[in-house]
Write a protein that holds these residues in place. Structure first.
Motif, PDB file in Angstrom:
ATOM      1  N   TYR A 118      57.177  -6.300  19.755  1.00 23.28           N
ATOM      2  CA  TYR A 118      57.285  -6.781  18.564  1.00 23.28           C
ATOM      3  C   TYR A 118      55.852  -6.205  18.002  1.00 23.28           C
ATOM      4  O   TYR A 118      54.778  -6.744  18.214  1.00 23.28           O
ATOM      5  N   SER A 119      56.255  -4.984  17.195  1.00 17.39           N
ATOM      6  CA  SER A 119      55.127  -4.344  16.659  1.00 17.39           C
ATOM      7  C   SER A 119      56.021  -3.693  15.650  1.00 17.39           C
ATOM      8  O   SER A 119      57.069  -3.158  15.562  1.00 17.39           O
ATOM      9  N   PRO A 120      54.983  -3.177  14.601  1.00 14.28           N
ATOM     10  CA  PRO A 120      55.461  -2.224  13.548  1.00 14.28           C
ATOM     11  C   PRO A 120      56.065  -0.911  14.107  1.00 14.28           C
ATOM     12  O   PRO A 120      55.701  -0.346  15.216  1.00 14.28           O
ATOM     13  N   ALA A 121      57.349  -0.620  13.506  1.00 14.06           N
ATOM     14  CA  ALA A 121      58.275   0.281  13.695  1.00 14.06           C
ATOM     15  C   ALA A 121      57.648   1.496  13.012  1.00 14.06           C
ATOM     16  O   ALA A 121      56.738   1.421  11.905  1.00 14.06           O
ATOM     17  N   ALA A 122      58.035   2.732  13.311  1.00 14.16           N
ATOM     18  CA  ALA A 122      57.646   3.917  12.752  1.00 14.16           C
ATOM     19  C   ALA A 122      58.173   3.841  11.121  1.00 14.16           C
ATOM     20  O   ALA A 122      57.333   4.295  10.202  1.00 14.16           O
ATOM     21  N   TYR A 123      59.385   3.599  10.835  1.00 12.45           N
ATOM     22  CA  TYR A 123      59.814   3.578   9.615  1.00 12.45           C
ATOM     23  C   TYR A 123      60.156   2.305   8.941  1.00 12.45           C
ATOM     24  O   TYR A 123      60.910   2.015   7.969  1.00 12.45           O
ATOM     25  N   CYS A 124      59.385   1.180   9.496  1.00 16.32           N
ATOM     26  CA  CYS A 124      59.737   0.037   9.085  1.00 16.32           C
ATOM     27  C   CYS A 124      58.733  -1.039   9.574  1.00 16.32           C
ATOM     28  O   CYS A 124      58.304  -1.509  10.896  1.00 16.32           O
ATOM     29  N   ASP A 125      57.995  -1.503   8.385  1.00 13.67           N
ATOM     30  CA  ASP A 125      56.662  -2.620   8.922  1.00 13.67           C
ATOM     31  C   ASP A 125      57.015  -3.914   8.745  1.00 13.67           C
ATOM     32  O   ASP A 125      56.171  -4.720   8.420  1.00 13.67           O
ATOM     33  N   THR A 126      58.164  -4.246   8.183  1.00 12.07           N
ATOM     34  CA  THR A 126      58.608  -5.597   7.853  1.00 12.07           C
ATOM     35  C   THR A 126      59.131  -6.368   8.861  1.00 12.07           C
ATOM     36  O   THR A 126      60.162  -5.941   9.698  1.00 12.07           O
ATOM     37  N   PHE A 127      58.464  -7.560   9.430  1.00 12.89           N
ATOM     38  CA  PHE A 127      58.856  -8.370  10.580  1.00 12.89           C
ATOM     39  C   PHE A 127      60.339  -8.754  10.551  1.00 12.89           C
ATOM     40  O   PHE A 127      60.983  -9.123   9.291  1.00 12.89           O
ATOM     41  N   LEU A 128      61.111  -8.711  11.486  1.00 16.74           N
ATOM     42  CA  LEU A 128      62.508  -9.275  11.610  1.00 16.74           C
ATOM     43  C   LEU A 128      62.687 -10.511  10.916  1.00 16.74           C
ATOM     44  O   LEU A 128      63.960 -10.496  10.251  1.00 16.74           O
TER      45      LEU A 128
END
Length: 133
Positions: A9-19
């Motif tokens: 559960y951490s920010p992704a390279a291209y998405c910083d919006t929580f699931l």
């Protein structure tokens, strides 16, 4: 050779919006992608196990000195930057194949159907030393 592919559960390279903030259809597309990947790996005989885990708010951290009652801390844990979200255990012929699977998992769809670039840790699973004499 067995590997564990770990997602957090951490920010992704291209998405910083929580699931939890995605649209319902985006969440469903992401889950469908994960299921399809698992089915593909099972069909190829490479899947050993795969599990998604509950969010960190449902986690407990346990610490014990072995003598007194354990100390149990309930989640969520705001000081923690990464928390295990799920994993795949695969049995593949080469490290390159494990990386190939991780790359596919990393490109799971997110908001707008775009690949999220999730960071997937690839780690070999060690086997116990032989007990043969």
């Amino acid at each position: 050779m067995k590997y564990i592919l770990i997602k957090t559960y951490s920010p992704a390279a291209y998405c910083d919006t929580f699931l939890g903030e995605w649209e319902p259809e985006e969440i469903q597309a992401h889950i469908d992608f994960q299921r399809t990947l698992g089915e593909e790996l099972a069909k190829s005989g490479e899947l050993v196990d795969a599990q998604g885990l509950a969010d960190p708010g449902q986690a407990r951290i346990v610490m014990s000195d072995g003598r007194s009652a354990p100390v149990v801390t309930d989640g969520p844990f705001p000081e923690t930057k990464e928390f295990l979200a799920g994993y795949w255990i695969v049995d593949v012929d080469s490290p390159e194949r494990a990386v190939e699977i991780a790359a596919k998992a990393s490109a799971a769809p997110g908001p707008g159907g775009k690949p999220i670039g999730e960071y997937i840790e690839v780690r070999p699973i060690m086997s116990a030393p032989s007990t043969d004499l």
